[in-house]
Motif scaffolding. Structure first.
Motif, PDB file in Angstrom:
ATOM      1  N   LEU A  81       0.839  -1.197   0.000  1.00 27.32           N
ATOM      2  CA  LEU A  81       0.000   0.000   0.000  1.00 27.32           C
ATOM      3  C   LEU A  81       0.868   1.238   0.000  1.00 27.32           C
ATOM      4  CD1 LEU A  81      -2.067  -1.817   2.208  1.00 27.32           C
ATOM      5  CD2 LEU A  81      -3.065   0.426   2.072  1.00 27.32           C
ATOM      6  N   ILE A  82       0.344   2.294  -0.596  1.00 26.96           N
ATOM      7  CA  ILE A  82       1.006   3.591  -0.494  1.00 26.96           C
ATOM      8  C   ILE A  82       0.017   4.520   0.185  1.00 26.96           C
ATOM      9  CG2 ILE A  82       2.032   5.538  -1.742  1.00 26.96           C
ATOM     10  CD1 ILE A  82       3.621   3.062  -2.262  1.00 26.96           C
ATOM     11  N   SER A  83       0.507   5.251   1.172  1.00 21.07           N
ATOM     12  CA  SER A  83      -0.399   6.159   1.851  1.00 21.07           C
ATOM     13  C   SER A  83       0.283   7.477   2.177  1.00 21.07           C
ATOM     14  CB  SER A  83      -0.917   5.515   3.132  1.00 21.07           C
ATOM     15  OG  SER A  83      -1.748   6.423   3.808  1.00 21.07           O
ATOM     16  N   THR A  84      -0.487   8.546   2.048  1.00 19.27           N
ATOM     17  CA  THR A  84       0.044   9.850   2.444  1.00 19.27           C
ATOM     18  C   THR A  84      -0.466  10.198   3.843  1.00 19.27           C
ATOM     19  OG1 THR A  84      -1.848  10.857   1.332  1.00 19.27           O
ATOM     20  CG2 THR A  84       0.212  10.764   0.101  1.00 19.27           C
ATOM     21  N   GLU A  85      -1.406   9.382   4.354  1.00 13.73           N
ATOM     22  CA  GLU A  85      -2.027   9.738   5.629  1.00 13.73           C
ATOM     23  C   GLU A  85      -2.175   8.587   6.618  1.00 13.73           C
ATOM     24  OE1 GLU A  85      -5.775  11.617   4.884  1.00 13.73           O
ATOM     25  OE2 GLU A  85      -4.861  13.161   3.646  1.00 13.73           O
ATOM     26  N   ALA A  86      -1.386   7.548   6.476  1.00 11.95           N
ATOM     27  CA  ALA A  86      -1.567   6.402   7.378  1.00 11.95           C
ATOM     28  C   ALA A  86      -1.146   6.756   8.809  1.00 11.95           C
ATOM     29  CB  ALA A  86      -0.746   5.228   6.884  1.00 11.95           C
ATOM     30  N   THR A  87      -1.894   6.208   9.761  1.00 15.66           N
ATOM     31  CA  THR A  87      -1.519   6.347  11.162  1.00 15.66           C
ATOM     32  C   THR A  87      -0.865   5.026  11.559  1.00 15.66           C
ATOM     33  OG1 THR A  87      -3.561   7.570  11.444  1.00 15.66           O
ATOM     34  CG2 THR A  87      -2.450   6.873  13.457  1.00 15.66           C
ATOM     35  N   ILE A 146       0.539  -1.771  13.146  1.00 19.62           N
ATOM     36  CA  ILE A 146      -0.802  -1.497  12.626  1.00 19.62           C
ATOM     37  C   ILE A 146      -0.826  -0.149  11.903  1.00 19.62           C
ATOM     38  CG2 ILE A 146      -3.238  -1.172  13.272  1.00 19.62           C
ATOM     39  CD1 ILE A 146      -2.470  -2.823  15.871  1.00 19.62           C
ATOM     40  N   TYR A 147      -1.295  -0.173  10.669  1.00 23.99           N
ATOM     41  CA  TYR A 147      -1.453   1.058   9.896  1.00 23.99           C
ATOM     42  C   TYR A 147      -2.948   1.248   9.650  1.00 23.99           C
ATOM     43  CZ  TYR A 147       3.507   0.622   8.730  1.00 23.99           C
ATOM     44  OH  TYR A 147       4.869   0.496   8.781  1.00 23.99           O
ATOM     45  N   SER A 148      -3.428   2.452   9.891  1.00 25.85           N
ATOM     46  CA  SER A 148      -4.857   2.640   9.701  1.00 25.85           C
ATOM     47  C   SER A 148      -5.136   3.939   8.967  1.00 25.85           C
ATOM     48  CB  SER A 148      -5.557   2.621  11.049  1.00 25.85           C
ATOM     49  OG  SER A 148      -4.939   3.557  11.899  1.00 25.85           O
ATOM     50  N   HIS A 149      -6.371   4.004   8.508  1.00 29.01           N
ATOM     51  CA  HIS A 149      -6.794   5.179   7.756  1.00 29.01           C
ATOM     52  C   HIS A 149      -8.292   5.356   7.941  1.00 29.01           C
ATOM     53  CE1 HIS A 149      -7.247   8.119   4.721  1.00 29.01           C
ATOM     54  NE2 HIS A 149      -7.950   7.341   3.924  1.00 29.01           N
ATOM     55  N   GLN A 150      -8.718   6.552   8.276  1.00 28.87           N
ATOM     56  CA  GLN A 150     -10.134   6.852   8.493  1.00 28.87           C
ATOM     57  C   GLN A 150     -10.771   5.885   9.486  1.00 28.87           C
ATOM     58  OE1 GLN A 150     -11.567   6.722   4.445  1.00 28.87           O
ATOM     59  NE2 GLN A 150     -11.412   8.940   4.249  1.00 28.87           N
ATOM     60  N   VAL A 151     -10.033   5.586  10.538  1.00 28.36           N
ATOM     61  CA  VAL A 151     -10.522   4.644  11.534  1.00 28.36           C
ATOM     62  C   VAL A 151     -10.468   5.347  12.883  1.00 28.36           C
ATOM     63  CG1 VAL A 151      -9.998   2.452  12.674  1.00 28.36           C
ATOM     64  CG2 VAL A 151      -9.736   2.644  10.211  1.00 28.36           C
ATOM     65  N   SER A 152     -11.517   5.182  13.677  1.00 30.04           N
ATOM     66  CA  SER A 152     -11.555   5.891  14.965  1.00 30.04           C
ATOM     67  C   SER A 152     -10.498   5.350  15.927  1.00 30.04           C
ATOM     68  CB  SER A 152     -12.937   5.744  15.589  1.00 30.04           C
ATOM     69  OG  SER A 152     -13.124   4.407  16.011  1.00 30.04           O
ATOM     70  N   ASP A 153     -10.113   6.195  16.874  1.00 30.40           N
ATOM     71  CA  ASP A 153      -9.108   5.784  17.858  1.00 30.40           C
ATOM     72  C   ASP A 153      -9.561   4.546  18.629  1.00 30.40           C
ATOM     73  OD1 ASP A 153      -7.605   7.852  17.066  1.00 30.40           O
ATOM     74  OD2 ASP A 153      -8.011   9.151  18.804  1.00 30.40           O
ATOM     75  N   VAL A 171      -5.746  -1.487   8.654  1.00 33.61           N
ATOM     76  CA  VAL A 171      -7.171  -1.420   8.991  1.00 33.61           C
ATOM     77  C   VAL A 171      -7.747  -0.190   8.304  1.00 33.61           C
ATOM     78  CG1 VAL A 171      -8.856  -1.479  10.856  1.00 33.61           C
ATOM     79  CG2 VAL A 171      -6.530  -2.251  11.280  1.00 33.61           C
ATOM     80  N   SER A 172      -8.808  -0.409   7.555  1.00 32.79           N
ATOM     81  CA  SER A 172      -9.360   0.714   6.827  1.00 32.79           C
ATOM     82  C   SER A 172     -10.878   0.623   6.716  1.00 32.79           C
ATOM     83  CB  SER A 172      -8.739   0.736   5.428  1.00 32.79           C
ATOM     84  OG  SER A 172      -9.434   1.616   4.602  1.00 32.79           O
ATOM     85  N   ASP A 173     -11.521   1.769   6.915  1.00 35.48           N
ATOM     86  CA  ASP A 173     -12.962   1.841   6.686  1.00 35.48           C
ATOM     87  C   ASP A 173     -13.130   2.113   5.197  1.00 35.48           C
ATOM     88  OD1 ASP A 173     -15.615   2.349   6.530  1.00 35.48           O
ATOM     89  OD2 ASP A 173     -15.649   4.006   7.949  1.00 35.48           O
ATOM     90  N   PHE A 188     -13.586  -2.745   6.571  1.00 40.98           N
ATOM     91  CA  PHE A 188     -14.980  -2.765   7.006  1.00 40.98           C
ATOM     92  C   PHE A 188     -15.707  -1.556   6.440  1.00 40.98           C
ATOM     93  CE2 PHE A 188     -12.490  -0.460  10.039  1.00 40.98           C
ATOM     94  CZ  PHE A 188     -13.279   0.598  10.431  1.00 40.98           C
ATOM     95  N   ASP A 189     -17.008  -1.594   6.597  1.00 47.70           N
ATOM     96  CA  ASP A 189     -17.847  -0.511   6.104  1.00 47.70           C
ATOM     97  C   ASP A 189     -18.572   0.099   7.303  1.00 47.70           C
ATOM     98  OD1 ASP A 189     -19.516   1.187   4.811  1.00 47.70           O
ATOM     99  OD2 ASP A 189     -20.541  -0.338   3.613  1.00 47.70           O
ATOM    100  N   LYS A 190     -18.083   1.198   7.795  1.00 48.33           N
ATOM    101  CA  LYS A 190     -18.622   1.937   8.951  1.00 48.33           C
ATOM    102  C   LYS A 190     -18.571   1.180  10.273  1.00 48.33           C
ATOM    103  CE  LYS A 190     -21.771   4.742   6.230  1.00 48.33           C
ATOM    104  NZ  LYS A 190     -22.273   3.911   5.132  1.00 48.33           N
TER     105      LYS A 190
END
Ligand SMILES: [Zn+2]
Length: 405
Positions: free
Chosen positions: A181-187, A198-205, A238-240, A257-259
């Motif tokens: 994966l390439i990401s400019t915003e991964a946490t 763990i790399y995540s994106h648009q996922v709640s804390d 992990v990504s929504d 996952f979706d939401k």
């Protein structure tokens, strides 16, 4: 089945019966996230091929082939009409085998992200997934498992299993995919034992900390129960991503996952972590049930520990009814090209292990799994011998019959 997470883990391969066999991929890919383009240069080494035949390789729709070269000679190829398969736009490159020299082929191509119309994997600036589902590299399942070395040129964060400091991606065992994966915003978060990244994106804390705590808990339990694993690092993304496809590759899990992030997603996480212990058996034969059912059984044990036996039974009932309804064939000798083989090697086999647990008890079961792992058992025959050693020949015979039902 739409509600369930669709886990695509093992994919059939017909290594023994094929004329064509790809041994490895070597190459380079340059990704420009600002201009939303990539270009690739891949050399494919064939182990064998049939001289009168044509090599057929899938590639992303919209991809422009710049050249196909073998032994410094440009060779001709044809492209099939594009088609849409599971929402992915793709086409095939056809290359006559007789033009290929030294079993080596170099394909240079490029594509623009806008051309990649894949409903499940969207090429966004912040989070772009490259894998076999997006057809970003020329592939054909029927050509068997392969090794790879891929240099990735990107100024953004590269997320991948077994990535070296100089951005070189190398397989650790023959496989069927080259995921990254390439990401400019991964946490990024790392568990305190440093094993799980763990790399995540648009996922709640709260979801990130849930994944982090559960991953660590499952890893620790499996390690305490089954013994140490030689894998020193697992990458989880992990990504929504509004889709229900989660997948696992050696040392890598993509959890989507979706939401809503549910108990089922957590169970998938446990299953994929368990593969760090259960991935020794041959993928292309029915012995793959030793990978899939043991990972699924391990995940069910975690599910029971987290949510109680009743919750696990309720969960299993859905799958049990599904297996019954489809009249799934026995685990024993299941043909991997059978349309039900994934359900059989994963769920039916896991139910058989739950039957065995009921017969011999949880403690003996833990001992069995511990010895399975420590003795590197890869075949059902060796498992049955071990079972006889630990619990007696009668139990082993009983279990053999169960697997044949
Ligand atoms: Zn699995």
């Amino acid at each position: 089945m739409k509600k369930y997470i669709f886990v695509i883990v093992t994919i059939l391969c017909y290594q023994l019966s094929i004329a064509q066999k790809i041994d490895r991929y070597n190459g380079e890919i340059t990704i420009d996230m600002n201009n939303r383009t990539y270009q690739a240069n891949l050399t494919i080494n064939f182990g064998s091929y049939n001289n009168v035949d044509t090599i057929k390789l899938w590639i992303q729709g919209g991809a422009k082939i710049n050249s196909v070269i073998s032994q410094r000679k440009v060779i001709s190829y044809t492209l099939t009409e594009e088609e849409l398969v599971y929402g992915s736009r793709k086409k095939q490159i056809l290359i006559p085998v007789q033009d290929i020299k030294d079993k080596t082929l170099t394909i240079t191509y490029n594509n623009h992200f806008d051309e990649i119309k894949n409903e499940r994997f969207q090429y966004k600036k912040e989070w772009t997934e490259f894998n076999i589902y997006t057809d970003y590299f020329p592939w054909n399942f029927e050509y068997g498992l392969f090794d790879y070395t891929l240099i990735i040129n990107s100024s953004d964060t590269i997320i991948a299993p077994n990535l070296s400091n100089d951005n070189i991606l190398k397989s650790t065992k023959p496989t069927f995919d080259i995921p990254f994966l390439i990401s400019t915003e991964a946490t990024k978060t790392i568990t305190d034992n440093e094993k799980i990244h763990i790399y995540s994106h648009q996922v709640s804390d709260s979801i990130i900390s849930d994944v982090q705590n559960k991953s660590k808990k499952y890893y620790t339990y499996f390690e305490d129960t089954y013994g140490p694993t030689d894998i020193d690092k697992l990458v989880i993304v992990v990504s929504d991503s509004k889709r229900s496809v989660s997948y696992a590759r050696p040392n890598f899990i993509s959890l989507n996952f979706d939401k809503k992030f549910t108990k089922t997603h957590i169970k998938v996480l446990a299953h994929e972590i368990a593969h760090l212990w259960w991935l020794k058996a041959e993928l292309s034969t029915w012995e793959d049930w030793l990978n899939e059912s043991f990972a699924e059984y391990s995940a069910l044990v975690m599910y029971r520990r987290d949510y109680g036996k009743e919750a696990m039974d309720a969960y299993n009932k859905r799958f049990g009814d599904w297996i019954k309804k489809m009249e799934a064939p026995p685990v024993w000798g299941i043909d991997k090209s059978h349309e039900r083989s994934n359900a059989v090697v994963t769920y039916k086999g896991a139910f058989r292990l739950l039957d065995l647990e009921e017969k011999i008890g949880e403690q003996q079961m833990e001992k069995l799994l511990n010895q399975m792992h420590n003795r590197q058992i890869k075949t059902t025959e060796a498992l049955l011998d071990l079972l006889a050693e630990l619990t007696g020949q009668d139990t082993s015979n009983w279990f053999e019959l169960k697997l044949k039902q």
